[in-house]
Design an enzyme around this catalytic site. Structure first.
Site, short mmCIF file in Angstrom:
data_model
loop_
_atom_site.label_atom_id
_atom_site.label_comp_id
_atom_site.label_asym_id
_atom_site.label_seq_id
_atom_site.Cartn_x
_atom_site.Cartn_y
_atom_site.Cartn_z
N TYR A 78 0.84 -1.19 0.00
CA TYR A 78 0.00 0.00 0.00
C TYR A 78 0.88 1.25 0.00
O TYR A 78 1.89 1.31 0.71
CB TYR A 78 -0.89 0.02 1.26
CG TYR A 78 -1.62 1.34 1.44
CD1 TYR A 78 -2.86 1.54 0.85
CD2 TYR A 78 -1.04 2.40 2.16
CE1 TYR A 78 -3.52 2.76 0.98
CE2 TYR A 78 -1.69 3.62 2.28
CZ TYR A 78 -2.92 3.78 1.70
OH TYR A 78 -3.57 4.98 1.81
N GLU A 128 -3.31 7.75 -3.88
CA GLU A 128 -3.12 6.41 -3.31
C GLU A 128 -2.87 5.39 -4.42
O GLU A 128 -3.52 5.45 -5.46
CB GLU A 128 -4.42 6.06 -2.58
CG GLU A 128 -4.34 4.97 -1.57
CD GLU A 128 -5.71 4.80 -0.90
OE1 GLU A 128 -5.86 5.30 0.23
OE2 GLU A 128 -6.61 4.22 -1.50
#
Ligand code: GDP
Ligand code: MN
Length: 379
Positions: free
Chosen positions: A101, A189
């Site tokens: 992530y 993101e």
């Protein structure tokens, strides 16, 4: 403002982030043709302004053109978090060994952008954040200098021990940060960054939210707006240049100035009420804006009373009064309305309102108390 994955992918690709090739399509046949052109395994992904598409069945692998067509047919038209899927991307799929992530948000506490990475990326990142927050490594960044190579390397090393892959992750972080800063994002993101079994590193998802207040200087990004997830009220407010946020209370608020609007909501709470919305009609308000604002507020079924709080400075009270009269003539209010006007041209405003049997007060406390009481009585 949210943008779609395919739009964010394009921005990241321009910044040099390794993104698998993809095509955006809106019918199954075109998905099949795109898959045929890529050859081999592809992934078909719903393009809606919602996270968790994977878990909702909006992300599916397909081994050939026929399967891609069938998967696209299944995903197109499905509803994810209330949004109907009208487009999918067909992307060349990558094999997954690990999923990391990477995200950047503007952090209130540190008053800086914060870069976050985790070795536990993928569809369960929210769960990780909740149950094992220690598995997410964070680093605030000085916005003047940006994310330098050293800081990026340290972040990458915290999730990937192999030098080549860590280097590739660090490189992605630096580019993601540049994209974040240049596009005035509130969030950027990549989840997941995938490391393949052969050690390649790819960004297979992308999410960017743009700070609404910066859109004036990014016409190219403003053009990416998809109003699909917007309510009628939000769209009307944006079109009229009103700042509007819907809330759950029963006192509708029409105020000029963001500060006064906040103070009004505080005072409603202080007197035991609940605001139904934040609405700032802005300075120099024309009667048209007032008409639109009232229309937005009164179309909310939860509203039991409307409180109009105007401090006339640049905004002229008589303009607001004229707007109120016009709005009420076009559509008589079905709930009680309390008007508080003070400042520029307030006498004139009071005359206009009085001619139409509308009373107004000058004290904010009095107005708020009255609106809260009326809303409570009607509920
Ligand atoms: P999200 O659920 O909305 O965040 O959508 P993602 O794009 O992140 O996809 C969800 C999951 O699908 C990812 O975490 C991966 O596990 C899987 N996935 C997405 N793209 C690929 C791909 O190219 N290959 C493989 N094998 N899995 C993928
Ligand atoms: Mn994702």
């Amino acid at each position: 403002m949210k943008i779609h994955e395919f739009q964010a992918r394009e921005i990241l690709r321009k910044h040099g982030v390794p993104v698998p090739p993809f095509e955006v399509v809106s019918d199954p046949g075109a998905a099949g043709r795109a898959a045929a052109a890529f050859g081999g395994l592809v992934v078909v992904k719903a393009q809606v302004h919602a996270g968790g598409r994977g878990k909702a069945g909006g992300v599916k692998l397909a081994k050939d053109a026929a399967e891609a067509e069938a998967k696209a047919a299944a995903i197109l038209g499905m509803t994810i978090k209330g949004l109907v899927v009208k487009r999918v991307i067909v992307a060349r799929a990558v094999d997954i060994d690990r999923e990391y992530y990477a995200g950047i948000v503007v952090d209130r506490a540190s008053k800086r952008p914060v870069v976050m990475v985790s070795a536990a990326g993928g569809v369960d990142i929210e769960e990780v954040a909740r149950t094992t927050p220690g598995r997410i490594v964070k680093r605030p960044v000085d916005p003047q200098g940006g994310l330098d190579a050293k800081a990026a390397a340290a972040l990458a090393a915290s999730i990937e021990e192999r030098p080549a892959q860590a280097g590739a992750v660090a490189d992605i972080l630096v580019k993601l940060y540049r994209a974040f800063a240049e596009s005035d994002c509130s969030l950027a993101e990549i989840n997941p960054i995938v490391v393949t079994p052969s050690g390649e590193v790819w960004a297979v998802d992308a999410k960017m939210n743009i700070d609404d207040n910066a859109l004036d200087r990014h016409p190219d990004l403003e053009a990416l707006r998809d109003t699909d997830g917007e309510t009628r009220e939000e769209a009307a407010a944006r079109g009229a240049g009103l700042s509007y946020v819907k809330l759950d209370g029963n006192v509708g608020c029409l105020v000029n100035g963001a500060g006064l609007a906040m103070a009004t909501m505080d005072l409603i709470k202080y007197y035991g009420g609940e605001p139904a919305n934040f609405l700032d009609i802005g300075g120099s308000s024309s009667p048209e804006k007032v008409v639109t604002a009232l229309d937005i507020i009164t179309s909310d079924r939860g509203v039991r009373a409307v409180l109009i709080n105007i401090f006339g400075g640049i905004t002229r009270c008589d303009d607001v009064a004229a707007g109120l009269v016009r709005a009420f003539e076009a559509r008589p209010p079905t709930v009680p309305v309390v008007v508080r006007l003070t400042g520029t041209n307030e006498e004139r405003a009071r005359e206009i309102l009085a001619q139409h049997d509308l009373a107004s007060v000058t004290s904010m406390d009095e107005a708020v108390q009255k609106a809260v009481e009326l809303a409570g009585r009607a509920s």
